[in-house]
Design a protein around this motif. Structure first.
Motif, PDB file in Angstrom:
ATOM      1  N   SER A  33      -4.775  -1.772 -13.887  1.00  0.00           N
ATOM      2  CA  SER A  33      -6.040  -1.181 -14.338  1.00  0.00           C
ATOM      3  C   SER A  33      -6.777  -0.520 -13.178  1.00  0.00           C
ATOM      4  CB  SER A  33      -6.925  -2.254 -14.972  1.00  0.00           C
ATOM      5  OG  SER A  33      -6.456  -2.622 -16.246  1.00  0.00           O
ATOM      6  N   ARG A  34      -6.699  -1.136 -12.010  1.00  0.00           N
ATOM      7  CA  ARG A  34      -7.373  -0.581 -10.833  1.00  0.00           C
ATOM      8  C   ARG A  34      -6.743   0.769 -10.451  1.00  0.00           C
ATOM      9  NH1 ARG A  34      -6.898  -5.103  -8.629  1.00  0.00           N
ATOM     10  NH2 ARG A  34      -8.692  -6.064  -9.632  1.00  0.00           N
ATOM     11  N   ASP A  38      -3.044  -4.278  -4.419  1.00  0.00           N
ATOM     12  CA  ASP A  38      -4.347  -4.459  -5.056  1.00  0.00           C
ATOM     13  C   ASP A  38      -4.615  -3.421  -6.123  1.00  0.00           C
ATOM     14  OD1 ASP A  38      -5.017  -6.671  -3.512  1.00  0.00           O
ATOM     15  OD2 ASP A  38      -5.942  -5.454  -1.941  1.00  0.00           O
ATOM     16  N   ALA A  39      -4.017  -2.250  -5.984  1.00  0.00           N
ATOM     17  CA  ALA A  39      -4.275  -1.164  -6.933  1.00  0.00           C
ATOM     18  C   ALA A  39      -3.004  -0.349  -7.133  1.00  0.00           C
ATOM     19  CB  ALA A  39      -5.411  -0.285  -6.446  1.00  0.00           C
ATOM     20  N   LEU A  63     -15.219  -2.278  -4.916  1.00  0.00           N
ATOM     21  CA  LEU A  63     -15.120  -1.390  -6.067  1.00  0.00           C
ATOM     22  C   LEU A  63     -16.007  -1.843  -7.208  1.00  0.00           C
ATOM     23  CD1 LEU A  63     -11.227  -0.991  -6.192  1.00  0.00           C
ATOM     24  CD2 LEU A  63     -12.882   0.617  -5.210  1.00  0.00           C
ATOM     25  N   ASP A  83     -11.685  -6.822  -6.633  1.00  0.00           N
ATOM     26  CA  ASP A  83     -12.707  -5.775  -6.722  1.00  0.00           C
ATOM     27  C   ASP A  83     -13.800  -5.980  -5.675  1.00  0.00           C
ATOM     28  OD1 ASP A  83     -11.619  -4.222  -8.747  1.00  0.00           O
ATOM     29  OD2 ASP A  83     -12.506  -5.435 -10.330  1.00  0.00           O
ATOM     30  N   VAL A 128     -13.436  -3.635 -12.660  1.00  0.00           N
ATOM     31  CA  VAL A 128     -12.785  -3.235 -13.905  1.00  0.00           C
ATOM     32  C   VAL A 128     -13.322  -4.129 -15.023  1.00  0.00           C
ATOM     33  CG1 VAL A 128     -10.574  -3.175 -15.125  1.00  0.00           C
ATOM     34  CG2 VAL A 128     -10.695  -2.443 -12.744  1.00  0.00           C
ATOM     35  N   GLN A 176      -4.251  -5.253 -11.333  1.00  0.00           N
ATOM     36  CA  GLN A 176      -3.780  -4.258 -10.367  1.00  0.00           C
ATOM     37  C   GLN A 176      -3.505  -2.909 -11.046  1.00  0.00           C
ATOM     38  OE1 GLN A 176      -2.633  -7.453 -10.412  1.00  0.00           O
ATOM     39  NE2 GLN A 176      -2.431  -8.250  -8.333  1.00  0.00           N
TER      40      GLN A 176
END
Length: 280
Positions: free
Chosen positions: A92-93, A52-53, A124, A119, A127, A90
């Motif tokens: 960018s996160r 996810d990130a 979160l 997100d 983004v 992903q």
């Protein structure tokens, strides 16, 4: 990463794979529709690998946390970063978690909906997302400190020379542009993970696009091939300096296949090329 295939057979019974010319309008229209239709399946199949990130550059699993192609992660705080062909954002996160100020751009509305979904699931702050064609970036000159793309946008654009000029325009002087694509040598080989993928069947120098057509001859998916030399000339003509060309080796212990990427092929052929560039 959002690359589907290269120089292989169509995987849809209603489509036919051909090599023919496809201009900017046809390529953009076909690829936007393809990713909108297939984003759910793509995220289901590859979401576990991508995380996810997580910022991974390629199916070989080279992570930015280790490679530091954008620079020292400690220096990302406050930096304005444009991720091109972001998919579900992903990368960018991951950048946002290190204090960067990313914007995730993708041609596909459905891919960006998956970014919002992740997100929301993680709780979160979303983004910032932009749906746009990478050859016509809707940003002011010098708006970003860095630009990156992990298998996004570049192979799907018919006019990549224009894409490079647009990235140059939106970067500040000295800004870095890093992108990964299928290694150009792979276009000479069938996109198969087994032994059949080790024998060249076409010319590396054939730049004719790979097109999947429907029963009416309309393009539903397009990829464009450039040689390593083509890429370097596009970059230098746009005003970039090539700092590095990274060809990740297949790591020991990675057994997961991704389309034509596999441990077998990875031991013999480069699968990914990562271009690390700086704007003059």
């Amino acid at each position: 990463m959002t690359e589907h295939t290269a120089a292989t057979d169509a995987d849809d019974d209603d489509t036919e794979a051909v090599r023919r010319q496809a201009d900017t309008a046809e390529s953009s229209r076909a690829n936007r529709s393809w990713w909108d239709r297939n984003a759910d399946e793509y995220q289901d199949e590859h979401g576990g690998f991508l995380g996810d990130a997580r910022f991974t550059w390629c199916p070989e699993g080279l992570d930015e946390a280790d490679a530091r192609l954008l620079g020292d992660p400690a220096d990302l705080r406050g930096r304005r970063v444009l991720e091109i062909g972001a998919g579900a954002a992903q990368c960018s996160r991951w950048l946002a978690a290190r204090g960067a100020r990313p914007v995730a751009l993708d041609l596909s509305h459905r891919q960006l909906q998956h970014a919002l979904r992740i997100d929301q699931h993680l709780g979160l702050v979303p983004v910032p997302l932009v749906q746009a064609d990478a050859t016509v970036l809707p940003f002011a000159d010098g708006a970003f400190d860095l630009a990156c793309s992990a298998y996004g946008a570049v192979p799907f654009a018919a006019d990549t020379a224009r894409l490079m000029r647009e990235v140059h325009r939106v970067l500040r002087p000295g800004g870095r542009w890093v992108f990964s694509v299928t290694h150009p040598v792979r276009w000479a080989f069938p996109d198969e993970p087994g032994p059949e993928g080790l024998t060249a069947v076409s010319s590396y120098f054939d730049r004719t696009p790979y097109v999947e057509e429907d029963e009416h001859g309309r393009a539903v998916y397009v990829e464009h091939h450039r040689t390593l030399g083509d890429r370097v000339r596009e970059l230098t003509a746009a005003g970039f300096r090539l700092l590095d060309l990274v060809e990740p080796e297949w790591p020991p212990g990675l057994t997961q296949e991704w389309g034509g990427w596999s441990p077998l092929r990875g031991r013999h052929l480069p699968g990914t090329a990562i271009f690390v560039c700086a704007r003059d």
